[in-house]
Design an enzyme around this catalytic site. Structure first.
Site, PDB file in Angstrom:
ATOM      1  N   ARG A  15      34.658  23.817  33.090  1.00 58.45           N
ATOM      2  CA  ARG A  15      35.661  23.704  31.934  1.00 58.45           C
ATOM      3  C   ARG A  15      36.576  22.215  31.982  1.00 58.45           C
ATOM      4  O   ARG A  15      36.093  21.302  32.642  1.00 58.45           O
ATOM      5  CB  ARG A  15      36.876  24.582  32.711  1.00 58.45           C
ATOM      6  CG  ARG A  15      36.442  25.975  32.557  1.00 58.45           C
ATOM      7  CD  ARG A  15      37.412  27.130  33.132  1.00 58.45           C
ATOM      8  NE  ARG A  15      37.425  26.831  34.459  1.00 58.45           N
ATOM      9  CZ  ARG A  15      38.168  27.624  35.342  1.00 58.45           C
ATOM     10  NH1 ARG A  15      39.028  28.469  34.905  1.00 58.45           N
ATOM     11  NH2 ARG A  15      38.237  27.295  36.641  1.00 58.45           N
ATOM     12  N   LYS A  75      40.696  22.200  37.772  1.00 63.12           N
ATOM     13  CA  LYS A  75      40.633  22.366  39.229  1.00 63.12           C
ATOM     14  C   LYS A  75      41.628  21.300  40.077  1.00 63.12           C
ATOM     15  O   LYS A  75      41.875  20.386  39.666  1.00 63.12           O
ATOM     16  CB  LYS A  75      39.109  22.132  39.767  1.00 63.12           C
ATOM     17  CG  LYS A  75      38.200  23.464  39.346  1.00 63.12           C
ATOM     18  CD  LYS A  75      38.741  24.657  39.958  1.00 63.12           C
ATOM     19  CE  LYS A  75      37.939  25.760  40.531  1.00 63.12           C
ATOM     20  NZ  LYS A  75      38.532  26.972  40.713  1.00 63.12           N
ATOM     21  N   TYR A  94      45.296  23.423  38.196  1.00 55.44           N
ATOM     22  CA  TYR A  94      45.638  24.395  39.414  1.00 55.44           C
ATOM     23  C   TYR A  94      45.397  23.792  40.576  1.00 55.44           C
ATOM     24  O   TYR A  94      44.647  22.865  40.767  1.00 55.44           O
ATOM     25  CB  TYR A  94      44.288  25.487  39.303  1.00 55.44           C
ATOM     26  CG  TYR A  94      44.103  26.381  38.125  1.00 55.44           C
ATOM     27  CD1 TYR A  94      45.179  27.594  38.227  1.00 55.44           C
ATOM     28  CD2 TYR A  94      43.195  26.350  37.088  1.00 55.44           C
ATOM     29  CE1 TYR A  94      45.259  28.416  36.971  1.00 55.44           C
ATOM     30  CE2 TYR A  94      43.270  27.537  36.181  1.00 55.44           C
ATOM     31  CZ  TYR A  94      44.309  28.354  36.135  1.00 55.44           C
ATOM     32  OH  TYR A  94      44.457  29.311  35.109  1.00 55.44           O
ATOM     33  N   HIS A  96      46.406  25.461  44.231  1.00 58.49           N
ATOM     34  CA  HIS A  96      46.080  26.561  45.289  1.00 58.49           C
ATOM     35  C   HIS A  96      46.447  25.693  46.446  1.00 58.49           C
ATOM     36  O   HIS A  96      45.514  25.535  47.476  1.00 58.49           O
ATOM     37  CB  HIS A  96      44.817  27.209  45.176  1.00 58.49           C
ATOM     38  CG  HIS A  96      44.648  27.745  43.857  1.00 58.49           C
ATOM     39  ND1 HIS A  96      45.260  29.174  43.731  1.00 58.49           N
ATOM     40  CD2 HIS A  96      44.019  27.621  42.816  1.00 58.49           C
ATOM     41  CE1 HIS A  96      45.108  29.686  42.611  1.00 58.49           C
ATOM     42  NE2 HIS A  96      44.294  28.649  41.949  1.00 58.49           N
ATOM     43  N   GLU A 118      49.225  27.889  38.495  1.00 58.69           N
ATOM     44  CA  GLU A 118      49.218  29.073  39.256  1.00 58.69           C
ATOM     45  C   GLU A 118      50.690  29.433  39.620  1.00 58.69           C
ATOM     46  O   GLU A 118      50.999  30.634  39.945  1.00 58.69           O
ATOM     47  CB  GLU A 118      48.259  29.358  40.343  1.00 58.69           C
ATOM     48  CG  GLU A 118      48.557  28.489  41.600  1.00 58.69           C
ATOM     49  CD  GLU A 118      47.983  27.209  41.747  1.00 58.69           C
ATOM     50  OE1 GLU A 118      47.661  26.660  40.644  1.00 58.69           O
ATOM     51  OE2 GLU A 118      48.190  26.683  42.773  1.00 58.69           O
ATOM     52  N   ASP A 270      38.711  37.344  45.355  1.00 55.59           N
ATOM     53  CA  ASP A 270      39.272  35.928  45.509  1.00 55.59           C
ATOM     54  C   ASP A 270      40.519  36.211  46.639  1.00 55.59           C
ATOM     55  O   ASP A 270      41.221  35.204  46.873  1.00 55.59           O
ATOM     56  CB  ASP A 270      39.618  35.254  44.407  1.00 55.59           C
ATOM     57  CG  ASP A 270      40.573  35.690  43.470  1.00 55.59           C
ATOM     58  OD1 ASP A 270      40.572  37.083  43.788  1.00 55.59           O
ATOM     59  OD2 ASP A 270      41.313  35.090  42.656  1.00 55.59           O
TER      60      ASP A 270
HETATM   61  N1  LIG Z   1      36.789  36.803  40.945  1.00 55.57           N
HETATM   62  C1  LIG Z   1      37.485  35.920  39.676  1.00 55.57           C
HETATM   63  O1  LIG Z   1      36.840  35.270  39.142  1.00 55.57           O
HETATM   64  C2  LIG Z   1      38.960  36.562  39.480  1.00 55.57           C
HETATM   65  C3  LIG Z   1      39.521  35.884  38.255  1.00 55.57           C
HETATM   66  C4  LIG Z   1      40.910  36.250  37.647  1.00 55.57           C
HETATM   67  C5  LIG Z   1      41.523  36.968  38.731  1.00 55.57           C
HETATM   68  N2  LIG Z   1      41.046  37.718  39.820  1.00 55.57           N
HETATM   69  C6  LIG Z   1      41.636  38.374  40.876  1.00 55.57           C
HETATM   70  O2  LIG Z   1      41.688  39.689  40.252  1.00 55.57           O
HETATM   71  C7  LIG Z   1      42.488  40.345  40.958  1.00 55.57           C
HETATM   72  C8  LIG Z   1      43.622  41.293  40.096  1.00 55.57           C
HETATM   73  O3  LIG Z   1      44.250  40.272  38.990  1.00 55.57           O
HETATM   74  P1  LIG Z   1      44.989  40.761  38.081  1.00 55.57           P
HETATM   75  O4  LIG Z   1      45.465  39.741  37.128  1.00 55.57           O
HETATM   76  O5  LIG Z   1      44.688  41.996  37.157  1.00 55.57           O
HETATM   77  O6  LIG Z   1      46.459  41.340  38.928  1.00 55.57           O
HETATM   78  P2  LIG Z   1      47.565  42.260  38.424  1.00 55.57           P
HETATM   79  O7  LIG Z   1      48.851  42.005  39.081  1.00 55.57           O
HETATM   80  O8  LIG Z   1      47.768  42.311  37.104  1.00 55.57           O
HETATM   81  O9  LIG Z   1      47.181  43.789  38.595  1.00 55.57           O
HETATM   82  C9  LIG Z   1      47.081  44.143  39.862  1.00 55.57           C
HETATM   83  C10 LIG Z   1      47.077  45.860  39.853  1.00 55.57           C
HETATM   84  O10 LIG Z   1      46.701  46.397  41.312  1.00 55.57           O
HETATM   85  C11 LIG Z   1      47.418  47.340  41.533  1.00 55.57           C
HETATM   86  N3  LIG Z   1      47.397  47.872  42.841  1.00 55.57           N
HETATM   87  C12 LIG Z   1      47.968  47.178  44.011  1.00 55.57           C
HETATM   88  N4  LIG Z   1      47.505  48.070  44.909  1.00 55.57           N
HETATM   89  C13 LIG Z   1      46.885  49.155  44.544  1.00 55.57           C
HETATM   90  C14 LIG Z   1      46.144  50.049  45.088  1.00 55.57           C
HETATM   91  N5  LIG Z   1      46.373  50.428  46.491  1.00 55.57           N
HETATM   92  N6  LIG Z   1      45.562  51.040  44.387  1.00 55.57           N
HETATM   93  C15 LIG Z   1      45.237  50.865  43.095  1.00 55.57           C
HETATM   94  N7  LIG Z   1      45.911  49.846  42.291  1.00 55.57           N
HETATM   95  C16 LIG Z   1      46.623  49.083  43.070  1.00 55.57           C
HETATM   96  C17 LIG Z   1      49.060  47.000  40.965  1.00 55.57           C
HETATM   97  O11 LIG Z   1      49.713  48.037  40.985  1.00 55.57           O
HETATM   98  C18 LIG Z   1      48.435  46.130  39.754  1.00 55.57           C
HETATM   99  O12 LIG Z   1      48.596  46.913  38.800  1.00 55.57           O
HETATM  100  C19 LIG Z   1      43.649  39.388  41.656  1.00 55.57           C
HETATM  101  O13 LIG Z   1      43.144  39.502  42.873  1.00 55.57           O
HETATM  102  C20 LIG Z   1      42.964  38.203  40.978  1.00 55.57           C
HETATM  103  O14 LIG Z   1      43.235  36.906  41.814  1.00 55.57           O
HETATM  104  C21 LIG Z   1      39.672  37.205  40.311  1.00 55.57           C
END
Ligand SMILES: NC(=O)c1ccc[n+]([C@@H]2O[C@H](COP(=O)([O-])OP(=O)(O)OC[C@H]3O[C@@H](n4cnc5c(N)ncnc54)[C@H](O)[C@@H]3O)[C@@H](O)[C@H]2O)c1
Length: 373
Positions: A15, A75, A94, A96, A118, A270
């Site tokens: 990016r 980054k 970003y 972190h 972030e 993550d």
């Molecule tokens: N791997 C990647 O490349 C990547 C990229 C972007 C985001 N992410 C990660 O994805 C994850 C989700 O991000 P998001 O933006 O959707 O967050 P968000 O806060 O919008 O949504 C998370 C949801 O999880 C729910 N939750 C919490 N505990 C729960 C449980 N026990 N059972 C069911 N649901 C539960 C919350 O109520 C919330 O609705 C984060 O960890 C974020 O860092 C990873």
């Protein structure tokens, strides 16, 4: 203001901090932009696209950092980039910092004004500069899962949408936040049966309003998670508890009892992942198998689609870049509490409490730092 855009040097990062279209916006407002040669190569934007938008091309990163009053990146700065920062220079990217004491120390030593995408926080508590990457990851999760379900990838050999006369696959999404909702969009489009679980009834209500009968909403408790996961062909982990490791919703024993050849996509990797059997992988080697279940656990999913990700990111960063360039740093943060929350270090101090706490360092409230006035 003179804005600098260096080429990203972190491994596997394609990016770039500003697209040619965003350069054109800031140049039209009377600002100068210096772009390192090749900075846009990963998104197919040649130097000529940047010069066409009004930027000047610099031969190397040293030149960009020396010329710029504000550096816009993607980054966290790598050690060689941190050495180039100077007192009073604004770094917008970003960061972190909480798990990274070495970077934190270097940024403090630089005296630069470091604003982390972030930690920019809207009044309702949302994180507007993280949301686009969650949108990308959520939409990608279904696509990655569909690929893994193919026989040659180790999957059970099932097509998400089925065909007339053959039932579709069952997709279960854990978490109905930004990732989960975006995964649901693509899952519904694929023709699969879709169920989504969350502990927040408000989130489930929203899903119900958006998708109606196309998505089954289920309250997330142990019993419901188990029932849904054991019936699934593809499970997408999309849960988040702010500031904590992801809750482990699926135990190793549950994984063992899943249908052979089914697929887990752990987007929450993550934050440690929500399946007990998860471990972080990379785009070079994205999947592994445990007890006959395919796991896809790439920690930076948006990195695979840098064109979409860069555009999505710059759509939300550009208004802040413009505000800082137009008003200057002090006025921009004075007028926008969301942006002020993004300031992690300033003039050799840590101005974000949680980061100071994480490293046992001194926290200085932003308003107390003399440079802000
Ligand atoms: N791997 C990647 O490349 C990547 C990229 C972007 C985001 N992410 C990660 O994805 C994850 C989700 O991000 P998001 O933006 O959707 O967050 P968000 O806060 O919008 O949504 C998370 C949801 O999880 C729910 N939750 C919490 N505990 C729960 C449980 N026990 N059972 C069911 N649901 C539960 C919350 O109520 C919330 O609705 C984060 O960890 C974020 O860092 C990873």
């Amino acid at each position: 203001m003179r804005i600098g855009v260096p080429r990203e040097i972190k491994d596997q990062e394609f990016r770039v901090g500003l697209t040619p279209a965003s350069v054109r916006e800031v140049v039209d407002q009377g600002h100068e932009v210096v772009v390192e040669t090749g900075a846009g190569a990963g998104i197919g934007a040649a130097d000529s696209a940047y010069t066409g938008a009004g930027a000047r091309i610099a031969a190397n990163a040293d030149e960009v950092f020396a010329a710029a009053e504000m550096i816009v990146k993607v980054k966290e700065p790598q050690p060689v980039e941190r050495k180039r920062l100077r007192k009073g220079q604004v770094l917008f990217t970003y960061l972190h910092l909480a798990p990274d004491p070495e970077q934190t120390r270097d940024l403090i030593a630089s005296g630069a004004t470091c604003i982390a995408y972030e930690t920019i926080t809207s009044p309702g508590g949302g994180l507007p500069l993280l949301a686009p990457m969650s949108e990308v990851a959520g939409r990608m999760a279904v696509q990655a899962g569909a690929h893994c379900l193919e026989k040659t990838q180790g999957g059970m050999g099932i097509l998400l949408g089925g065909v007339p006369g053959v039932p579709p696959a069952k997709i279960v999404i854990l978490g109905a936040g930004v990732v989960g909702t975006n995964a649901a969009h693509i899952a519904v489009g694929s023709g699969a049966q879709v169920a989504i679980l969350d502990r927040s009834i408000d989130r489930l209500r929203r899903i119900d309003e958006i998708f109606g009968a196309r998505v089954i909403t289920v309250y997330s408790n142990r019993e419901n998670v188990e029932k849904q996961v054991l019936a699934a062909d593809l499970v997408i982990g999309a849960v988040l508890v702010a500031g904590a490791a992801a809750p482990r919703l699926v135990s190793r024993d549950m994984v063992k009892r899943m249908k052979p050849g089914s697929v887990l996509v752990d987007v929450a990797i993550d934050q440690g992942g929500c399946f007990e059997t998860s471990r972080a992988t990379t785009h070079d080697d994205p999947v592994f198998e445990v007890d006959g279940i395919v796991h896809y656990c790439v920690a930076n999913m948006p990195g695979a689609v840098p064109v979409t990700s860069t555009k999505a990111l710059t759509n939300v960063t550009l208004p802040y870049v413009e505000a800082i360039a137009d008003k200057g740093f002090a006025r921009a943060i004075g007028e926008d509490p969301a942006l002020a929350k993004g300031v992690n270090t300033l003039g050799g101090t840590i101005t974000y409490e949680a980061i100071a706490e994480a490293h046992g360092m001194t926290y200085t409230p932003l308003a107390d730092v003399a440079a802000v006035g």
